[in-house]
Enzyme design. Structure first.
Site, PDB file in Angstrom:
ATOM      1  N   HIS A  44      20.433  72.102  72.482  1.00 48.85           N
ATOM      2  CA  HIS A  44      21.545  73.034  72.656  1.00 48.85           C
ATOM      3  C   HIS A  44      22.219  72.767  73.989  1.00 48.85           C
ATOM      4  O   HIS A  44      21.556  72.434  74.959  1.00 48.85           O
ATOM      5  CB  HIS A  44      21.056  74.488  72.616  1.00 48.85           C
ATOM      6  CG  HIS A  44      22.149  75.447  72.318  1.00 48.85           C
ATOM      7  ND1 HIS A  44      22.972  75.958  73.298  1.00 48.85           N
ATOM      8  CD2 HIS A  44      22.589  75.958  71.139  1.00 48.85           C
ATOM      9  CE1 HIS A  44      23.861  76.742  72.728  1.00 48.85           C
ATOM     10  NE2 HIS A  44      23.666  76.766  71.427  1.00 48.85           N
ATOM     11  N   ASP A  97      19.943  77.300  64.282  1.00 46.25           N
ATOM     12  CA  ASP A  97      20.423  76.764  63.015  1.00 46.25           C
ATOM     13  C   ASP A  97      19.396  75.935  62.271  1.00 46.25           C
ATOM     14  O   ASP A  97      19.556  75.669  61.082  1.00 46.25           O
ATOM     15  CB  ASP A  97      21.727  75.990  63.230  1.00 46.25           C
ATOM     16  CG  ASP A  97      22.868  76.958  63.403  1.00 46.25           C
ATOM     17  OD1 ASP A  97      22.783  78.033  62.777  1.00 46.25           O
ATOM     18  OD2 ASP A  97      23.793  76.687  64.169  1.00 46.25           O
TER      19      ASP A  97
HETATM   20  N1  CMC Z   1      18.244  64.602  68.607  1.00 46.85           N
HETATM   21  C1  CMC Z   1      17.906  63.573  69.435  1.00 46.85           C
HETATM   22  N2  CMC Z   1      18.267  63.498  70.728  1.00 46.85           N
HETATM   23  C2  CMC Z   1      19.001  64.487  71.215  1.00 46.85           C
HETATM   24  C3  CMC Z   1      19.416  65.587  70.425  1.00 46.85           C
HETATM   25  C4  CMC Z   1      18.998  65.632  69.081  1.00 46.85           C
HETATM   26  N3  CMC Z   1      19.351  66.652  68.296  1.00 46.85           N
HETATM   27  N4  CMC Z   1      20.150  66.439  71.173  1.00 46.85           N
HETATM   28  C5  CMC Z   1      20.227  65.897  72.379  1.00 46.85           C
HETATM   29  N5  CMC Z   1      19.526  64.719  72.427  1.00 46.85           N
HETATM   30  C6  CMC Z   1      19.292  63.870  73.606  1.00 46.85           C
HETATM   31  C7  CMC Z   1      20.540  63.060  73.998  1.00 46.85           C
HETATM   32  O1  CMC Z   1      20.550  61.805  73.364  1.00 46.85           O
HETATM   33  C8  CMC Z   1      20.381  62.970  75.483  1.00 46.85           C
HETATM   34  O2  CMC Z   1      19.372  61.986  75.766  1.00 46.85           O
HETATM   35  P1  CMC Z   1      19.452  61.102  77.118  1.00 46.85           P
HETATM   36  O3  CMC Z   1      19.352  62.090  78.249  1.00 46.85           O
HETATM   37  O4  CMC Z   1      18.309  60.175  77.025  1.00 46.85           O
HETATM   38  O5  CMC Z   1      20.788  60.416  77.078  1.00 46.85           O
HETATM   39  C9  CMC Z   1      19.780  64.334  75.873  1.00 46.85           C
HETATM   40  O6  CMC Z   1      19.044  64.756  74.703  1.00 46.85           O
HETATM   41  C10 CMC Z   1      20.800  65.383  76.271  1.00 46.85           C
HETATM   42  O7  CMC Z   1      21.735  65.506  75.192  1.00 46.85           O
HETATM   43  P2  CMC Z   1      23.277  65.820  75.339  1.00 46.85           P
HETATM   44  O8  CMC Z   1      24.008  65.138  74.242  1.00 46.85           O
HETATM   45  O9  CMC Z   1      23.702  65.568  76.757  1.00 46.85           O
HETATM   46  O10 CMC Z   1      23.292  67.374  75.113  1.00 46.85           O
HETATM   47  P3  CMC Z   1      24.575  68.231  74.843  1.00 46.85           P
HETATM   48  O11 CMC Z   1      24.372  69.502  75.588  1.00 46.85           O
HETATM   49  O12 CMC Z   1      25.839  67.489  75.110  1.00 46.85           O
HETATM   50  O13 CMC Z   1      24.501  68.466  73.255  1.00 46.85           O
HETATM   51  C11 CMC Z   1      24.055  69.435  71.157  1.00 46.85           C
HETATM   52  C12 CMC Z   1      24.032  69.625  72.680  1.00 46.85           C
HETATM   53  C13 CMC Z   1      23.717  70.770  70.500  1.00 46.85           C
HETATM   54  C14 CMC Z   1      25.467  69.020  70.701  1.00 46.85           C
HETATM   55  C15 CMC Z   1      23.021  68.358  70.781  1.00 46.85           C
HETATM   56  O14 CMC Z   1      21.742  68.723  71.216  1.00 46.85           O
HETATM   57  C16 CMC Z   1      23.024  68.048  69.281  1.00 46.85           C
HETATM   58  O15 CMC Z   1      23.848  67.243  68.824  1.00 46.85           O
HETATM   59  N6  CMC Z   1      22.101  68.715  68.493  1.00 46.85           N
HETATM   60  C17 CMC Z   1      22.105  68.565  67.069  1.00 46.85           C
HETATM   61  C18 CMC Z   1      23.203  69.428  66.474  1.00 46.85           C
HETATM   62  C19 CMC Z   1      22.834  70.891  66.458  1.00 46.85           C
HETATM   63  O16 CMC Z   1      21.746  71.277  66.078  1.00 46.85           O
HETATM   64  N7  CMC Z   1      23.820  71.750  66.878  1.00 46.85           N
HETATM   65  C20 CMC Z   1      23.682  73.191  66.774  1.00 46.85           C
HETATM   66  C21 CMC Z   1      23.676  73.906  68.062  1.00 46.85           C
HETATM   67  S1  CMC Z   1      23.205  75.628  67.828  1.00 46.85           S
HETATM   68  C22 CMC Z   1      24.517  76.334  66.985  1.00 46.85           C
HETATM   69  C23 CMC Z   1      25.695  76.648  67.837  1.00 46.85           C
HETATM   70  O17 CMC Z   1      25.542  77.383  68.815  1.00 46.85           O
HETATM   71  O18 CMC Z   1      26.805  76.176  67.487  1.00 46.85           O
END
Ligand code: CMC
Length: 430
Positions: A306, A364
């Site tokens: 998240h 989710d």
């Molecule tokens: N699976 C694998 N790796 C992940 C994931 C995941 N779901 N989420 C983040 N990472 C890794 C990412 O690759 C990065 O690794 P590194 O530091 O080695 O480069 C690290 O964790 C930090 O990730 P980020 O992309 O900088 O995190 P973010 O805050 O930009 O993204 C997110 C948050 C929710 C978009 C992401 O975690 C994601 O795509 N999750 C899956 C989709 C999901 O479940 N979304 C629903 C969120 S809850 C509902 C809502 O509030 O809308």
């Protein structure tokens, strides 16, 4: 306004920027005068460090796993409140008295019907149209039916339309479901609860009596409370941005629905089930965990991680037990998909990659599983989320319009394109 300030040094120039503190959480450096004084913009793709507005609605502390609506911890609301009580709280800032609540419930109940012409819109959609596509269209077109009461400067109109939207969303979502199912719509029944009505309008048919399942009603009430608001997320910020130009509330909420649809936001619950189907069986989990860790592979574990919660998602903690209870009672309890989900949860929670990055199951992950166990088809998951989030969207829309600082949202950019060049007629281009 506090007398604290931040100092910015630009060559020989020293700039004092005010620090503006809220009631809780990180304060902000007020950079509004920056461009006038320095000719520079700030740059923050994805709004990682930027507060786009003042708000009194929802407070999140992502590190401590705290979520509060109008000061009330989500845990207390989840345990004691109904979704409509929470909707009232979000809009008005206070929990309703008994009289206020009875009045609110009455008004919402009496606005659940759609104009017959709106029901006919659904006939124009392809039989397998995505419910979110139908909702974007139908919610946006509500403005064509209520144009005489959409003066956004009139507080009475604002509230009336906020109530209308909360009331009509279940009817619209259920009509989208019925369209996909190839069944006649079921009209709302004013004797039934808001959540019960949603279940009824989806699952009742014209040929059988229908009993609302109390566990399904409880699970949905809880999910709707947990999804009702989440401060300045992508869809809420979209509603605010669209509304900042003076657009009507139905257009704003339709834009919010479009933003919610994306798999990185509300579309994640549907994406969770698609992912579980893709993984297919428990013995494939390690292969997919390895893919999720591989930087060259776009695959991510949907329902994990998240932007704000870097410790745990408090909503996930609340919903987890209800998820297990619904699974236990589900007629489909032996579905291997559920075993797969629970194994994936266990493995990811113990994996160093996920632990090091604080990637916990988010709300989710569980909402997708609950919806599946309640026989709600995957393409309806985000539509359910949209129904619940409408309470938050309309609250933010009203708050924005009442904010004396409110002006049209107009982000700036760091231009990285071509510099000026000379146009050549096509006949002269090789
Ligand atoms: N699976 C694998 N790796 C992940 C994931 C995941 N779901 N989420 C983040 N990472 C890794 C990412 O690759 C990065 O690794 P590194 O530091 O080695 O480069 C690290 O964790 C930090 O990730 P980020 O992309 O900088 O995190 P973010 O805050 O930009 O993204 C997110 C948050 C929710 C978009 C992401 O975690 C994601 O795509 N999750 C899956 C989709 C999901 O479940 N979304 C629903 C969120 S809850 C509902 C809502 O509030 O809308």
């Amino acid at each position: 306004m506090s007398d604290q300030h931040a100092i910015l040094t630009l060559g020989d120039e020293i700039l004092r920027l005010n620090i503006v503190n809220g009631t809780e959480g990180p304060g902000t450096i007020d950079i509004a005068p920056l461009y006038k004084q320095t000719g520079l913009f700030t740059r923050d793709p994805g709004f990682l460090s930027t507060a786009s507005c003042n708000s009194q609605i929802t407070y999140i502390d992502g590190d401590a796993g705290i979520l509060r609506y109008r000061g009330y911890p989500i845990e207390q609301l989840a345990e004691h409140a109904s979704f409509l009580e929470v909707a009232y709280l979000l809009i008005h800032g206070e929990l309703p008295t008994r009289v206020e609540f009875a009045e609110f419930e009455h008004v919402i109940t009496n606005h659940t019907m759609l104009k017959e012409g709106l029901f006919r819109f659904f006939e124009g959609f392809h039989y397998d149209a995505h419910p979110m596509a139908m909702m974007v269209g139908v919610v946006g077109s509500l403005s064509a039916f209520y144009h005489d009461t959409i003066d956004i400067h009139n507080p009475e109109h604002r509230i009336r339309n906020a109530y209308r939207l909360i009331a009509k969303m279940p009817t619209i979502a259920a009509a989208a479901y019925k369209h996909n199912a190839g069944e006649l719509v079921i009209y709302p029944n004013n004797q039934v609860s808001y959540i019960g009505n949603m279940l009824r309008m989806m699952f009742a048919t014209h040929c059988e009596p229908y009993q609302i399942d109390p566990l399904a009603e409880k699970a949905l009430n809880l999910l709707f409370i947990l999804h009702a608001d989440h401060e300045q997320n992508a869809s809420t910020s979209t509603v605010r941005l669209v509304g900042s130009s003076g657009a009507n509330p139905f257009a704003c909420i339709s834009a919010g629905i479009a933003s919610l649809w994306g798999p990185a936001h509300g579309g994640a619950n549907e994406a969770v089930l698609n992912m579980l189907n893709q993984i297919g069986s428990v013995d494939k989990i390690s292969e997919y965990i390895a893919r999720a860790k591989d930087k060259d592979d776009p695959f991510r574990l949907m329902g994990f991680g998240h932007r704000v919660y870097k410790n745990y998602d408090p909503r996930a903690k609340i919903i987890r037990d209800v998820c297990y209870a619904v699974l236990e009672q589900s007629a489909d309890a032996n579905n291997p998909l559920f075993e797969l989900a629970l194994r994936l949860e266990e493995i990811a929670l113990n994996d160093d990659y996920f632990i090091a990055r604080n990637l916990y199951p988010n709300v989710d992950f569980y909402s997708g599983i609950i919806y599946r166990a309640l026989n709600i088809p995957e393409n309806m998951f985000t539509a359910m989320f949209a129904v619940a989030r409408t309470a938050g969207w309309v609250s933010h829309w009203i708050e924005m319009l009442e904010d004396p600082e409110h002006r049209i949202g107009r982000p700036r950019q760091l231009y990285q394109g071509a510099q000026q060049r000379v146009y050549q007629p096509v006949s002269q281009r090789s």
